[in-house]
Structures are given as structure tokens and as C-alpha cells.
Write an enzyme that holds these catalytic residues in place. Sequence first.
Site: not given
Length: 334
Positions: A115, A197, A200
Site C-alpha cells: 500500500k 482472482k 472488487k
Amino acid sequence: MIDGKKVLFSGMQATGNLTLGNYIGALKNWLELQDEYETFYSVVDLHSITVRQDPAELRSRARKLLTLYIAAGLDPEKNCIYYQSHVSGHAELGWILDCFTYMGELNRMTQFKDKSAKHADNINAGLYTYPVLMAADILLYQTDVVPVGKDQLQHLEITRDIAQRFNAIYGDVFTIPEPYIGKTGAKIMSLQDPEKKMSKSDENLNASIYLMDDKDTIIRKFKRAVTDSEARIAYNEEQKGIHNLIDIYCACTKKTPDEVVKEFEGKGYGDFKLAVGESVADLLNPLQERFYQMEKEKSYIDSIIKNNAEKANYYAQKTLRKVQKKVGFPEKIR
Ligand code: TRP
């Protein structure tokens, strides 16, 4: 333990829209746990602000997520579904646990490294201590089991280390949580790249089916799903795209891969994709109708938010008081 039941805790961020992958891989399994466990599902808005958010959007997405969980069938009388920011104990315990966590441990966290690379202009201290707040979430409820994806296992490991360290100094204060490995629903892959995968946060909107996609959108996305040139519906590791479509169809219809292969023997990919799309639309339709209905019942949702925050606060305060006493904070004068 609460009322003789093991405690299950999970947190979810209200970033991005939930996908069919989240539903088949996680949410659908949670529905079966409602009676066996005392469950807490927190919409972790404190965690969300480690990355800059638009306030109105964060608020609206958090409420949508909470409503969606209920629409999907989590009974709010049995499952404590609540906003993390409504229970101040998370932040309070988080601070205490900060003082029992080493920088060396946090430096090893791969999510922090990822991140901070992604948000190089905002590497804030909250992003760094994110795992400690997560430990506080879990330990606050004396949690026995935590259903998490692989990407969160390292955070669960540090939670256990912090809890064991604290217990070694002060006695048995925290339950040591275990990861919950449930019946694994099939892992649903991206429709555009079956090696990846379904996510979202995928930038390609055709790669994911969102829980609120309407039927036309769903069918269109399946029509465009990446397959192969074998022109044969078979269940093997080489035909990854078809494998994924079969997994999805099986999850929606409760058929087995063998049955599906028989059903579509001699048929083309077009027919099969249409059938998969329809089965997904049929699966999601009742959930969507409940969602739109519940969105209108504002005061009902409000009362759930209020009652569940009170319930969560009750258990959180119990643990927090114990911890505060152990570390030497003076008792409040009442
Ligand atoms: N970090 C988790 C995620 O991004 C969310 C989370 C926050 C969580 N607190 C938690 C998950 C406690 C499990 C338990 O997916």
C-alpha cells in the site's frame, strides 16, 4: 465464548462494490454460521481512512454494504453487523496495543509495503499501524475464529503474537484467535483473465460481476468472458476460463462439474455462457430485490445500526475495562 457459543469476528472495508466472488467465496458461507457462532461483522471505517476517502462516498458505501449483508440473508438479530466507528473501544484498545507492538514487526507486513508503494504521497502512521487496529478489532470481542482470505493471514499472525505477548505479562486477558478455514466455496476468477482472482477493485469493469449488476449487464459480461479455442466444454486445468464458468454455474445451480459437462455436451460456448449468465442473474435477483426494498426502510436499518452498536459496545467495554485495569489505568469514579 458468549452464551456457550464461540465468537467469530470479521471486518470488511466498504471500498469498491462486492462481487460475485465475494458472495460465493465468503458471504454465502457466512449464512450457514449464524446459528453456530456468536458473530460480529464490522464495517471497518476506521481502517478505510488510512487511504484518503471522499467523506460522502465513504458514508454512503458503508451503509450500502451494511444493508447488503442483511439483504444477503445475515439476520441482524443474530449477527452483530455494525460500524467500527460507533464503538470507541476499537480505537482505545488499538492505542494500548500499539504500545505492545514492535516497529520491527510492522516493518515486515507485506500489505503495508504494497500500500505504501501504491499511495507513495500518503504513507501515514495509520497505514503503518493498520494491523494493530485490526488486532484490536479481533481481541476486543475475545474472538475464537476469524474468517480471512490469504492476504490477511499475516495480520492474523501478528494479532496472535500481540495477544500472546500481552497475556504473558498480565495473565490470560485475551482469547487467542484462530483463522477460520470454512468449507471453501470455489475461488471465482476474473472473467477477463481467468488466472486472476475476481476482484472488487479490478479496473476492467467486465472482469467482475457486481452483486447489484442487472440481468442485461450480467449476461453481457458473460458473453464477453474470456475462454479458449478448444470449442469443448470440459473441466480441466488447461481450459481455465471454462473451468471458472463451470465453477460459477455449479455454485449457482448446486450441480456438479460432471453434470454440467454432460448437460452441455456438443453445445457451443455461446449457449453455455448464456446459461451461466442466467443462473447468476437468478441467484442475485432475490438479493437485489430485498436490497432495494430495505434501502427504503430507513428507520428499520437505523434501528439495526443502533441496536447492534450497543451490543458491540457492551462486549467491547467488558474487555477494555479489563485491559485498562491490567495496564494500570485508574478506575473511573462513578
Ligand atoms: N483488513 C481486512 C481487509 O482489508 C479488514 C479487517 C479489518 C478485518 N479488521 C479486521 C478482517 C478484523 C478480519 C478481522 O480485508
